[in-house]
Scaffold this active site. Structure first.
Site, PDB file in Angstrom:
ATOM      1  CG  ASP A  98      24.108  44.171  72.362  1.00  0.00           C
ATOM      2  OD1 ASP A  98      22.898  44.269  72.072  1.00  0.00           O
ATOM      3  OD2 ASP A  98      24.632  43.100  72.712  1.00  0.00           O
ATOM      4  CD  GLU A 100      22.524  40.253  71.685  1.00  0.00           C
ATOM      5  OE1 GLU A 100      21.458  39.927  72.255  1.00  0.00           O
ATOM      6  OE2 GLU A 100      23.647  39.865  72.054  1.00  0.00           O
ATOM      7  CD  GLN A 158      30.754  36.735  47.931  1.00  0.00           C
ATOM      8  OE1 GLN A 158      31.686  36.088  48.404  1.00  0.00           O
ATOM      9  NE2 GLN A 158      30.133  37.691  48.611  1.00  0.00           N
ATOM     10  CE  LYS A 253      30.005  42.665  33.433  1.00  0.00           C
ATOM     11  NZ  LYS A 253      29.169  43.263  34.489  1.00  0.00           N
ATOM     12  CB  THR A 284      29.138  50.865  41.995  1.00  0.00           C
ATOM     13  OG1 THR A 284      29.616  50.046  40.925  1.00  0.00           O
ATOM     14  CG2 THR A 284      29.452  50.194  43.335  1.00  0.00           C
ATOM     15  N   GLY A 286      28.661  51.454  37.726  1.00  0.00           N
ATOM     16  CA  GLY A 286      29.822  51.596  36.850  1.00  0.00           C
ATOM     17  C   GLY A 286      29.622  50.881  35.532  1.00  0.00           C
ATOM     18  CB  THR A 287      28.449  47.447  34.722  1.00  0.00           C
ATOM     19  OG1 THR A 287      29.495  46.795  35.425  1.00  0.00           O
ATOM     20  CG2 THR A 287      28.102  46.654  33.485  1.00  0.00           C
TER      21      THR A 287
END
Length: 373
Positions: A98, A100, A158, A253, A284, A286-287
């Site tokens: 599973d 683990e 974050q 930006k 990604t 993009g910047t």
């Protein structure tokens, strides 16, 4: 677990303490200064103190150093071990059907100075849980000290409440690592320097800039200007520009959503110059691509880029391959995906020597700050 799985049983190393030899001959035995011993009814000879035992030589040896790793970046851990001159620790990492994690140490770590190398890169959750389980195993095996070596610290973006009702995940991960048993942490190019304050244990924060600066010094690009792709990276770019003794420019930006940015304008003169975009993470891309286009639109001759952590998720590889970048230089904090390794524009530099020297300094309890040079 499968029925065929086996468990390694390690026999403890027996250590025999040396004892001093003390004569059991009484003080008034024949030939001694006390003369002839008296009969049973006579006075008894004084009792000698119990002989003291010498400490075993093994107990006075320097603490051992051991390096282990998870599944996220074993090649980097092997490079570090080669630099330090110690073998990579033997472990068994398996998964139940599973998903683990089952982890077992296959060697003795009691009292050892242990360094656990595990960047929390994609899949982030899987590698983070592996790290926590490995630390728990080390703690329960009585490791003397556990230092987590995290070249790429996941969930670092974050680091504050920039919107209502959001989590501060970088603090949460720091708490998880401490609770799992980490005694100290060795990190590389955090997304925000204040994340060090989220830990309640000592943190050594390294920068990959010495490795990157050395590469661009040898490249000797003409009319070079270092460019920060956003205001948050200005301090990092300023340090880089100072080391190379070149000017600094900033791209303003505006982020409209997660992984979506809109480049506004360029602060600084880049016309006719070779620009080097410096960032900590390329996700990604993009910047990165929009910043390169903005610099070329302002008259830059060529645009290079470098970053510490090549996350390169989603359309990043295609964007870089089709961009107007001359070259993208990254480090091996995160192993490159196969499709990224095939792109000629992407070059990887190793930070194994930087991490190896830091591990040696921590183990020998010498200064780590010299590595910033």
């Amino acid at each position: 677990m499968n029925k065929n799985d086996t468990t390694a049983v390690l026999s403890p190393i027996s250590e025999q303490a040396e004892e001093t030899e003390v004569s059991s001959q009484p003080a008034n035995a024949p030939g001694s200064q006390g003369g002839q011993a008296k009969g049973p009814q006579g006075p008894r000879a004084p009792e000698l103190p119990a002989p003291e035992k010498k400490r075993s030589g093994r107990l006075t040896e320097n603490k051992r150093i051991k390096i282990f790793c998870g599944s996220s970046n074993k090649p980097l851990a092997e490079e570090i071990c080669k630099f330090v001159g110690v073998p990579l620790g033997e472990t068994r990492l398996q998964r139940f059907s599973d998903g683990e994690v089952h982890f077992q140490l296959l060697e003795n770590v009691r009292g050892a100075d242990v360094f656990l190398v595990q960047p929390t890169c994609d899949p982030v959750d899987q590698h983070l849980v592996e790290l926590l389980i490995m630390m728990d195993a080390l703690k329960r095996a009585s490791a003397g000290r556990i230092t987590v070596v995290i070249p790429y610290y996941g969930y670092a973006r974050q680091d504050r409440k920039d919107r209502p009702r959001v989590a501060i995940t970088s603090k949460l991960v720091a708490d998880l690592l401490t609770t799992a048993g980490a005694n100290r942490a060795l990190l590389v190019d955090l997304h925000a320097a204040q994340i060090q304050g989220f830990f309640n244990i000592p943190v050594d924060h390294l920068f990959a800039s010495p490795v990157l600066v050395s590469y661009f010094r040898e490249l000797n690009l003409p009319n070079l200007t270092v460019v920060s792709p956003d205001a948050g990276g200005v301090e990092r770019a300023r340090f880089f520009a100072k080391k190379l003794e070149v000017p600094l420019a900033i791209v303003d930006k505006r982020r409209t959503d997660i992984n979506v940015t809109e480049v506004m304008n360029v602060i600084g003169d880049v016309r006719g110059r070779t620009c080097l975009i410096l960032d900590d993470i390329i996700d990604t891309a993009g910047t990165l691509v929009k910043t390169a286009d903005a610099l070329l639109a302002e008259g830059a001759e060529k645009v290079y880029a470098c970053a510490t952590h090549p996350v390169l998720s989603g359309p990043a590889v295609d964007r870089i391959a089709n961009s107007r970048l001359e070259q993208l230089i990254v480090t091996n904090t995160i192993p490159l995906r196969e499709e990224a390794a095939r792109v000629e524009k992407i070059k990887v530099l190793s930070i194994a020597g930087l991490l190896g020297r830091a591990i040696e300094s921590i183990h020998m309890e010498t200064s780590v700050s010299t590595l910033f040079n």
